[in-house]
Design an enzyme around this catalytic site. Structure first.
Site, PDB file in Angstrom:
ATOM      1  N   PRO A   1     -42.857  48.689  -8.174  1.00  9.61           N
ATOM      2  CA  PRO A   1     -43.382  49.097  -6.852  1.00  9.61           C
ATOM      3  C   PRO A   1     -43.935  47.952  -6.141  1.00  9.61           C
ATOM      4  CG  PRO A   1     -45.162  49.452  -8.642  1.00  9.61           C
ATOM      5  CD  PRO A   1     -43.771  49.013  -9.410  1.00  9.61           C
ATOM      6  N   GLU A   2     -43.648  48.114  -4.772  1.00 13.02           N
ATOM      7  CA  GLU A   2     -43.984  46.961  -3.913  1.00 13.02           C
ATOM      8  C   GLU A   2     -45.272  47.188  -3.308  1.00 13.02           C
ATOM      9  OE1 GLU A   2     -40.677  46.339  -1.195  1.00 13.02           O
ATOM     10  OE2 GLU A   2     -39.200  46.858  -2.669  1.00 13.02           O
TER      11      GLU A   2
ATOM     12  N   HIS B   1     -45.109  55.093 -24.493  1.00 15.37           N
ATOM     13  CA  HIS B   1     -45.457  54.023 -23.545  1.00 15.37           C
ATOM     14  C   HIS B   1     -46.923  53.774 -22.947  1.00 15.37           C
ATOM     15  CE1 HIS B   1     -41.238  54.285 -23.650  1.00 15.37           C
ATOM     16  NE2 HIS B   1     -41.066  55.426 -23.148  1.00 15.37           N
TER      17      HIS B   1
ATOM     18  N   ARG C   1     -40.866  49.819 -19.409  1.00 16.57           N
ATOM     19  CA  ARG C   1     -40.137  48.582 -19.774  1.00 16.57           C
ATOM     20  C   ARG C   1     -41.151  47.685 -20.078  1.00 16.57           C
ATOM     21  NH1 ARG C   1     -35.193  47.611 -15.745  1.00 16.57           N
ATOM     22  NH2 ARG C   1     -35.271  45.832 -17.177  1.00 16.57           N
TER      23      ARG C   1
END
Ligand SMILES: [Zn+2]
Length: 295
Positions: free
Chosen positions: A12-13, A105, A124
């Site tokens: 995300p930005e 996760h 990730r």
């Protein structure tokens, strides 16, 4: 330690992190971290996750802020938890009467004193949690982050100063978190299209008219993203599990071959600043550096 610039451009930005912040603020402020379990040791590296979890227990949340792509949970003690979601991190708020999501996760679970939980997931596992002491918070952020593009002090002059004398392509310059905080690959392309500037134009070659257009373009692109609660391309989710809608409204990003919304010419994909980059070849022309945009 990795820092913000390493993954500049990752989703995300700013708009996605700001969306998360706005959703978390009302459920976190005033709550105490009652129990904290950090199961992914990479999250707190180089610090021991068990120790960090123990330090977090008992902290009461005073505010939830954002700087660039950092989510900042400020505690009443003056300490702050600096969360960087990197590429695939997401934060889910689970109400007291709802079971925690199953599956892998889960990097961390924070149980709050109202019975609800905050679950951090990261496929990730590039995300980071740093518990900063009161005197460490601002220096840590200041060393890594330039101007806040939606802040009142982010003027055209400030943008011009950040780009002055830079031979790097303008796209690389605006992705540099130390110059402008929070812009990544998506919103850089969207901002440059709005400003009609070619991503490979040298940053230092921009004239005043172009700098004004870029300043407007960056802010407009980021605000459009926030208004639509960010862009969900793969892993990004809002804290209630929902998706953003910005991905349906990109002007150029990911739209290779589709018509430019302004002139109809097909959008092209190139590589700039080492990243896949989308632009309109008619609206965004690479020009001779001698003509620096002053009309
Ligand atoms: Zn066009």
């Amino acid at each position: 330690m990795r820092d913000a610039a390493d993954y500049a451009g990752a989703v995300p930005e700013l708009p996605e992190v700001e969306t998360v912040r706005r959703r978390l603020e009302p459920v976190l402020v005033g709550r105490t971290f009652e129990r904290v379990e950090i199961s992914d040791a990479r999250l707190t590296r180089p610090f021991d996750p068990v120790e960090v979890a123990a330090e977090l227990e008992g902290e009461r949340v005073a505010a939830v802020d954002r700087r660039g792509k950092y989510l900042i949970v400020r505690f009443e003690t003056g300490r702050a938890l600096l969360i960087h979601l990197r590429m695939t991190g997401n934060v889910l708020h689970v109400r007291a009467d709802t079971p925690l999501p199953a599956g892998q996760h889960k990097g961390a679970v924070v149980s709050l004193d109202d019975g609800s939980d905050v679950v951090y997931r990261d496929v990730r596992r590039f995300g980071t949690w740093l518990l900063a002491e009161p005197d460490e918070v601002e220096p840590y952020l200041a060393a890594r982050l330039g101007g806040e593009p939606l802040g009142a002090t982010f003027t055209t002059k400030r943008l011009a100063d950040a780009l002055a004398n830079r031979r790097a392509p303008v796209k690389a310059a605006i992705l540099d978190q130390r110059r402008i905080a929070g812009v990544g690959n998506i919103y850089a392309d969207e901002a440059l299209w709005r400003a009609r500037i070619h991503p490979q134009q040298a940053a230092g070659d921009l004239g005043l008219g172009e700098l004004r257009a870029l300043h407007r373009g960056i802010r407009a692109a980021l605000k459009a993203g926030i208004d639509r609660q960010g862009a969900t391309l793969r892993d990004y989710r809002t804290p209630d599990g929902g998706s953003g809608r910005m991905q349906h409204e990109f002007k150029v990003y990911g739209r290779e071959g589709e018509p430019c919304p302004r002139c109809g010419r097909p959008i092209e994909k190139i590589r700039a600043a080492g990243r896949g980059t989308w632009l309109c070849p008619a609206c965004q022309r690479l020009r001779d550096p001698a003509h620096n945009g002053y009309e």
